[in-house]
Write an enzyme that holds these catalytic residues in place. Sequence first.
Site, PDB file in Angstrom:
ATOM      1  CG  HIS A 125      -2.249   0.790   1.047  1.00 19.40           C
ATOM      2  ND1 HIS A 125      -2.400   1.482  -0.014  1.00 19.40           N
ATOM      3  CD2 HIS A 125      -3.408   0.764   1.696  1.00 19.40           C
ATOM      4  CE1 HIS A 125      -3.679   2.159  -0.080  1.00 19.40           C
ATOM      5  NE2 HIS A 125      -4.500   1.523   0.980  1.00 19.40           N
ATOM      6  CG  ASP A 130     -15.783 -11.359 -18.547  1.00 17.14           C
ATOM      7  OD1 ASP A 130     -14.958 -12.464 -18.248  1.00 17.14           O
ATOM      8  OD2 ASP A 130     -16.639 -11.270 -19.257  1.00 17.14           O
TER       9      ASP A 130
END
Length: 450
Positions: A170, A392
């Site tokens: 992060h 997807d």
Amino acid sequence: MEHIRFISSTTVQPSSQIDQPTRRIELTPCDLQLIVLDYVQKGILFHKPQSNYPKDPNKSLLEHLKASFSRTLDIFYPLTGRLAITENDQDNTTSFSVDCNGVGAQFVHAAADSVTVADVLDPILVPDDIVYSFFPLNGVLNYQGTSTPLLAVQVTELVDGIFIGLSMNHSVVDGTSFWNFFNTWSDISRWGKTSQPVPIFSRQFLDGIIDLPVRIPHFRDQIPAAESTSSLPPVLLQQRVFHFSKEKIAWIKAKANSQMGTIKISSLQALLGHLWLSIAQAECHSSGTDQETKYKVLVGMRQRLKTPLPDQYLGNAVLFGVVKSTVGNLVEKGLGWAAWEMNRMVASQTEQEVKKFLEDWMESPQVTNIRGVANRILLTGSSPRFNVYGNDFGWGRPVAVRSGAGNKYDGKLTVFPGAVEGSIEFEACPSSETLQALAEDAEFMDSVTK
């Protein structure tokens, strides 16, 4: 980890070994304020693909995903590097950068042989014992990226589904960078190429504001004690995903704007105000009306600069905004006031505030410790604008998004877009008492889809 059977763990390098132009990336104050926090962990759940996927008969699904992952690393090659620490002995300071050495990212293959998609989605409370096991690098703090991969993926096969969980350092990426990587990988997996813009590694936007590298005084003294860095949140914390439909959001937004005689309150600001008020009401009996309540929100700064910072900038570009009140004042003034406070806070995050943060941080560097955040403070990160359900990989859209154990504490409210267009969901992580009080609040529960 009793639900998980680990099959393999491999190091994946970029598919192309050409010499990359960027060899080192300096971390900025926005990156370094997170240096002792956990990795960001987000993942998406799919139904299992049909037997004819992938279409290449010579490749298994795992081989296909690993190959497309490697090609994605060609584009995001700094994520295959490691953090580099420079100890400046002359002034007892520490500097951090990303060494783009191409050592590699981690790719884990696992199976949850008895877990179904319904086991993840159907319980009212998130089954943390299952979900947290879907992520690699649990318990690793960002500064440990000197020896730990900056990026790791775990592909877990369920009885009837697949979960793809990513853990990223992060201090190297924010939510925008994180989902840019996910979007690029899914494109390459599905189409063999991507139309996503290439990431930008330059720190040129800081020219004339601060000098790099940043020097942190007495960094070693700011590392949390080992007992406070457990890989899992306290057992008393539970999670529930609250879904808000497009219609309910419109109703809450209209109510908030009407109460304040304005049209400036956004859908997200109205929802944040709604949650702030509802949680204050839920905790009112135990905390008392004079108790202070704070809500921190991560506000993106990319578009707040005079010359906007592109979304493809790889790094952290967020500020912590905060609203506060006493519980009694918040409950008395209601939804419209709470949402308007959110609006005012967001509007105050100007380019001048960005520069002030950077300059002040250079004067007195302060790293964020989870113990310092988790003190009766609500915090929302992530964004409903991220392209989560467009990932997807070639066999269909995700059915759900979940986050890992990293940076969880009493008061964490992670926002995601909903699976249905226009909807928004919050992954709420309050105490079990607050969660039960919310469930018993008929007005609040009427505002959620489930």
